[in-house]
Design an enzyme around this catalytic site. Structure first.
Site, PDB file in Angstrom:
ATOM      1  N   LYS A  24      34.038  51.386  42.127  1.00  0.00           N
ATOM      2  CA  LYS A  24      35.280  52.109  42.327  1.00  0.00           C
ATOM      3  C   LYS A  24      36.386  51.440  41.521  1.00  0.00           C
ATOM      4  O   LYS A  24      36.218  50.273  41.168  1.00  0.00           O
ATOM      5  CB  LYS A  24      35.653  52.159  43.806  1.00  0.00           C
ATOM      6  CG  LYS A  24      35.970  50.757  44.386  1.00  0.00           C
ATOM      7  CD  LYS A  24      36.764  50.841  45.624  1.00  0.00           C
ATOM      8  CE  LYS A  24      38.234  50.819  45.385  1.00  0.00           C
ATOM      9  NZ  LYS A  24      38.864  49.530  45.147  1.00  0.00           N
ATOM     10  N   GLU A  73      45.608  42.856  54.423  1.00  0.00           N
ATOM     11  CA  GLU A  73      45.243  41.678  53.637  1.00  0.00           C
ATOM     12  C   GLU A  73      46.446  40.760  53.489  1.00  0.00           C
ATOM     13  O   GLU A  73      47.577  41.243  53.396  1.00  0.00           O
ATOM     14  CB  GLU A  73      44.789  42.103  52.236  1.00  0.00           C
ATOM     15  CG  GLU A  73      43.612  43.031  52.236  1.00  0.00           C
ATOM     16  CD  GLU A  73      43.211  43.390  50.821  1.00  0.00           C
ATOM     17  OE1 GLU A  73      42.398  42.659  50.249  1.00  0.00           O
ATOM     18  OE2 GLU A  73      43.754  44.370  50.282  1.00  0.00           O
ATOM     19  N   ASP A 118      43.517  52.614  45.713  1.00  0.00           N
ATOM     20  CA  ASP A 118      42.709  51.392  45.758  1.00  0.00           C
ATOM     21  C   ASP A 118      41.929  51.260  47.072  1.00  0.00           C
ATOM     22  O   ASP A 118      40.794  50.796  47.079  1.00  0.00           O
ATOM     23  CB  ASP A 118      43.634  50.178  45.575  1.00  0.00           C
ATOM     24  CG  ASP A 118      42.886  48.871  45.501  1.00  0.00           C
ATOM     25  OD1 ASP A 118      41.890  48.802  44.749  1.00  0.00           O
ATOM     26  OD2 ASP A 118      43.286  47.904  46.198  1.00  0.00           O
ATOM     27  N   HIS A 136      37.647  53.208  50.806  1.00  0.00           N
ATOM     28  CA  HIS A 136      37.246  52.418  51.978  1.00  0.00           C
ATOM     29  C   HIS A 136      37.682  53.060  53.306  1.00  0.00           C
ATOM     30  O   HIS A 136      36.884  53.234  54.221  1.00  0.00           O
ATOM     31  CB  HIS A 136      37.836  51.014  51.914  1.00  0.00           C
ATOM     32  CG  HIS A 136      37.502  50.264  50.650  1.00  0.00           C
ATOM     33  ND1 HIS A 136      36.323  50.401  49.985  1.00  0.00           N
ATOM     34  CD2 HIS A 136      38.218  49.352  49.933  1.00  0.00           C
ATOM     35  CE1 HIS A 136      36.305  49.605  48.917  1.00  0.00           C
ATOM     36  NE2 HIS A 136      37.462  48.970  48.866  1.00  0.00           N
ATOM     37  N   LYS A 161      48.976  44.983  51.391  1.00  0.00           N
ATOM     38  CA  LYS A 161      48.871  43.623  50.839  1.00  0.00           C
ATOM     39  C   LYS A 161      50.015  42.801  51.433  1.00  0.00           C
ATOM     40  O   LYS A 161      51.057  43.351  51.800  1.00  0.00           O
ATOM     41  CB  LYS A 161      49.045  43.640  49.317  1.00  0.00           C
ATOM     42  CG  LYS A 161      48.070  44.545  48.586  1.00  0.00           C
ATOM     43  CD  LYS A 161      46.778  43.845  48.276  1.00  0.00           C
ATOM     44  CE  LYS A 161      45.871  44.694  47.432  1.00  0.00           C
ATOM     45  NZ  LYS A 161      44.462  44.361  47.620  1.00  0.00           N
TER      46      LYS A 161
END
Ligand code: BG6
Length: 491
Positions: A147, A215, A234, A239, A343
């Site tokens: 990906k 994260e 992303d 996911h 993030k």
């Protein structure tokens, strides 16, 4: 007795890159250490790097050895001996690399042959064409696509067409490493190998579902990629939507690749589109600013080095996204699925929280609804939060207590990394945990209108300080319906 492993050639395009050094080679080493690679299996990295076999082995020794348990130096040496490197000039004049790889593979047509494309998606088509031209695509060869598969539906379709012109769909393995995580596979077992959950796995009993992938890392070293991706492309398109599918899918008839993938794609097609003016109500994006993460002062996204976006464009890149999704079918009507990823959050935590409805009539003060938490990382496990009575005389006092299944405590075996499982599945030709073309395209079809609204509107993502739990809008998204995010320190 399980079958002895079959001999294979695993050819990694982009084989000296970050993914290869951080994930693929360590995973392969673990497979080797566990005796799951045949003695004649080879790993051939291809890149523009100008390395020879000895250079590549030296690089792996320097960069991978420290991240894996090397308790037996002979075994490590044997692993290094499997590694080769071929320099190629894609689409260029110099064909020596192609001659070398052809020579390396000659006479091994009956070995398993896997091409792993760990390179940017626009190289997938040209690379497949070169493989075809060089006569390297045998009927049994497989190709793995990393990906992101494109950056929208149109580019994903183009890539699928280009790769599909050379390889049959049965030979194509689109990887989403979340599907290789232990808890994710356990979710299927939990749902479909037990009786107690399925009767209550619906809108009568479940209030809502939350899927979080938080994260602590920012984007150092990946700013160039991230400037053109953002959190929605992303993490969410792949996911998080895959996790949603596994939670929401109907029981498949068999534990078989097409049965499972058929059910997942039905979920994606049942997602209520979020379009136009609805995007602001159902989707939130954020971008981290300078702050404190893990006790260290870190810069904001815009100050991370390596930007490749045109001036000013980085202001629009989201490093955080939260959405309210709905699956429009009989089972899930009216149950929100909240998704969020970010993030530079305060903790690393990926989990699925299934929040049940409250009791219809409470005879005890202080009761709270049951919650099932599937923790993907860290500390993989499953927790069912139940109400219990606090010991003591007098007034009945309630307390939510977890029934816990920690994988590490329950099973002594090492929990393998997602890539180990997936690489072995590719080598043995088991595509169940890989995405089919229609799944990837259905996911883009849902994501595209949100991206285009974000990219065309005048608004920029909401700022949130690094180390915080995301922008205020994400909390409002759930609070609007009287709910709140769960998760230690992320609520
Ligand atoms: C990758 C994303 O697919 O997944 C990264 O490109 C992200 O941005 C990573 O950091 C997260 O994976 P994991 O397994 O660490 O949760």
């Amino acid at each position: 007795m399980s079958e002895p492993p079959q001999s294979a050639d695993l050819i990694i395009f982009g084989g000296t890159g970050d993914l290869s050094m951080r994930k693929l080679l360590p995973a392969l080493y673990h497979c080797d250490r566990d005796g799951r690679l045949s003695p004649t299996t080879r790993v051939i990295a291809m890149s523009r790097g100008g390395l020879d076999d000895a250079d590549f082995r030296g690089k792996a020794d320097a960069e991978v050895r420290g991240s894996v348990p090397v308790d037996d130096p002979d075994l490590w040496r044997r692993f290094l001996g499997r590694l080769h490197h071929v320099s190629v000039d894609i689409g260029g004049e110099d064909t020596t690399g192609w001659a070398r790889i052809t020579g390396l593979l000659a006479g091994r047509e009956h070995h398993n042959r896997v091409f792993y494309l760990a390179s940017p998606p626009m190289t997938f088509g040209p690379f497949c064409r070169e493989l075809h031209r060089a006569g390297l695509v045998t009927p049994a060869a497989r190709v793995v696509l990393e990906k992101p598969l494109g950056r929208d539906l149109a580019s994903a379709q183009r890539i699928n067409d280009e790769v599909g012109a050379i390889f049959d769909e049965r030979q194509i393995y689109r990887i989403d490493h979340y599907l290789g995580k232990e808890t994710v596979q356990n979710l299927l077992v939990l749902r479909f190998a037990n009786t107690f959950l399925e009767p209550i796995w619906n809108s009568l009993w479940i209030d809502h579902v939350q899927i979080t992938a938080a994260e602590t890392v920012g984007t150092p070293g990946r700013r160039g990629y991230y400037d053109h991706a953002g959190a929605l492309r992303d993490m969410v398109q792949n996911h998080l939507l895959q996790l949603l599918c596994l939670v929401a899918m109907e029981p498949p008839a068999r534990n078989h690749r097409e049965s499972i993938r058929d059910e997942k794609v039905k979920v994606l097609r049942a997602l209520r589109p979020i379009v136009g003016g609805e995007v602001d109500r159902f989707a939130v994006r954020g971008q981290y600013t300078a702050g404190e993460s893990g006790g260290v002062r870190v810069p904001g996204y815009l100050d991370e080095p390596g930007s490749t976006a045109p001036t000013g464009a980085s202001h629009r890149v989201e490093t955080f996204a939260a959405l309210r999704a709905e699956v429009r079918n009989w089972r899930w009507a009216g149950v929100p699925f909240y998704l969020r990823t970010g993030k530079r959050m305060p903790y690393r935590c990926s989990e699925i929280v299934v929040q049940f409805k409250d009791v219809p009539h409470s005879i005890f003060p202080g009761s709270a609804p049951n919650r099932l938490v599937l923790r993907l990382q860290p500390s993989e496990g499953i927790r069912l939060h139940l109400m219990a009575k606090e010991p003591g005389a007098g007034e009945v006092a309630l307390k939510p207590v977890p029934l816990s299944l920690s994988f590490a405590e329950t099973f002594t075996a090492r929990v393998p990394e997602a890539y180990e499982r997936l690489l072995m599945d590719v080598l043995t030709g088991t595509p169940t945990l890989f995405m089919r073309r229609d799944e990837v395209e259905a996911a883009w079809r849902w994501i595209d209108p949100i991206i285009s609204e974000w990219e065309s509107g005048g608004m920029t993502p909401e700022p949130y300080p690094a180390g915080s739990s995301g922008p205020a809008g994400a909390h409002e998204l759930v609070a609007r319906s009287g709910r709140a995010w769960h998760g230690e320190n992320l609520a």
